[in-house]
Scaffold this motif. Structure first.
Motif, mmCIF file in Angstrom:
data_model
loop_
_atom_site.group_PDB
_atom_site.id
_atom_site.type_symbol
_atom_site.label_atom_id
_atom_site.label_comp_id
_atom_site.label_asym_id
_atom_site.label_seq_id
_atom_site.Cartn_x
_atom_site.Cartn_y
_atom_site.Cartn_z
ATOM 1 N N ASP A 132 0.831 -1.122 -0.064
ATOM 2 C CA ASP A 132 0.045 0.049 -0.012
ATOM 3 C C ASP A 132 1.029 1.332 -0.247
ATOM 4 O OD1 ASP A 132 0.907 -0.735 2.241
ATOM 5 O OD2 ASP A 132 -0.860 0.261 3.604
ATOM 6 N N PHE A 133 1.424 1.619 -1.160
ATOM 7 C CA PHE A 133 2.294 2.911 -1.224
ATOM 8 C C PHE A 133 1.262 4.094 -2.163
ATOM 9 C CE2 PHE A 133 5.458 -0.357 -0.776
ATOM 10 C CZ PHE A 133 6.383 0.352 -0.312
ATOM 11 N N PRO A 134 1.281 5.371 -1.575
ATOM 12 C CA PRO A 134 0.335 6.190 -1.978
ATOM 13 C C PRO A 134 0.580 6.323 -3.462
ATOM 14 C CG PRO A 134 2.093 7.373 -0.650
ATOM 15 C CD PRO A 134 2.143 5.840 -0.512
ATOM 16 N N GLY A 135 1.843 6.235 -3.994
ATOM 17 C CA GLY A 135 1.922 6.741 -5.361
ATOM 18 C C GLY A 135 1.489 5.678 -6.557
ATOM 19 N N ASP A 136 1.054 4.463 -5.858
ATOM 20 C CA ASP A 136 0.615 3.477 -6.691
ATOM 21 C C ASP A 136 -0.777 3.382 -6.917
ATOM 22 O OD1 ASP A 136 3.070 2.101 -6.775
ATOM 23 O OD2 ASP A 136 2.482 0.859 -4.930
ATOM 24 N N GLY A 137 -1.554 4.632 -6.119
ATOM 25 C CA GLY A 137 -3.093 4.748 -6.424
ATOM 26 C C GLY A 137 -4.011 3.505 -6.011
ATOM 27 N N PRO A 138 -5.221 3.549 -6.179
ATOM 28 C CA PRO A 138 -6.155 2.655 -5.708
ATOM 29 C C PRO A 138 -5.851 1.299 -6.379
ATOM 30 C CG PRO A 138 -7.331 4.383 -6.998
ATOM 31 C CD PRO A 138 -5.850 4.639 -6.865
ATOM 32 N N ARG A 139 -6.140 0.142 -5.908
ATOM 33 C CA ARG A 139 -5.855 -1.036 -6.537
ATOM 34 C C ARG A 139 -7.547 -1.466 -6.941
ATOM 35 N NH1 ARG A 139 -0.872 -2.629 -7.083
ATOM 36 N NH2 ARG A 139 0.516 -2.256 -5.021
ATOM 37 N N LEU A 140 -7.331 -1.949 -8.242
ATOM 38 C CA LEU A 140 -8.738 -2.314 -8.756
ATOM 39 C C LEU A 140 -8.609 -4.057 -8.352
ATOM 40 C CD1 LEU A 140 -8.487 -0.746 -12.334
ATOM 41 C CD2 LEU A 140 -9.863 -0.034 -10.305
ATOM 42 N N ALA A 141 -10.163 -4.372 -7.847
ATOM 43 C CA ALA A 141 -10.339 -5.611 -7.378
ATOM 44 C C ALA A 141 -10.820 -6.582 -8.980
ATOM 45 C CB ALA A 141 -11.663 -5.554 -6.766
#
Length: 141
Positions: A132-141
């Motif tokens: 969970d790194f902020p630069g990676d943005g939200p993860r899609l399910a």
């Protein structure tokens, strides 16, 4: 006896292209224009997971590698910088998992760590480290 394997007695600084464009000022860690600095007194447990056997100086877990010419294990600096990036990842705008892993990989290479460490440790943190790194943005399910 402390629960930390290492404590910094001198500030550590390094330049990494993977951190270009990231700016962060914290008590223990600063990043500006690709330069990362970790302050005196910062403590960490080396390569993770690792646990100290209570009442001893024995650590069990992922090895920090062979002792190098400077008297420190091969992954000492790499584990320091990666640990600091992971610890403060939620506070560092724009930091990605790939950037933190690139710092680890570059430091292992620069330290002339054994080739097996240079290959296995970055792969291990990609798979088992924080996701969970902020630069990676939200993860899609």
């Amino acid at each position: 006896m402390t629960s930390w394997r290492y404590v910094l007695h001198h500030r550590v600084a390094a330049h990494h292209r993977a951190l270009s464009g990231i700016s962060f000022d914290g008590e223990w860690l600063q990043i500006h224009c690709g330069m990362i600095r970790v302050q005196v007194g910062y403590a960490w447990d080396g390569c993770s997971p690792a646990l100290r056997v209570p009442g001893t100086r024995i650590w069990l877990g992922v090895p920090d590698g062979p002792v190098m010419d400077d008297g420190r294990p091969a992954a000492w600096r790499a584990s320091l910088l990666h640990d600091a990036l992971c610890q403060f990842r939620r506070d560092i705008p724009g930091l990605t998992r790939d950037a933190a892993t690139a710092v680890l990989a570059a430091e292992l290479h620069d330290a002339q760590a054994p080739l097996w460490m240079q290959r296995l440790y970055p792969a291990g943190v990609r798979l088992l480290g924080p996701q969970d790194f902020p630069g990676d943005g939200p993860r899609l399910a």
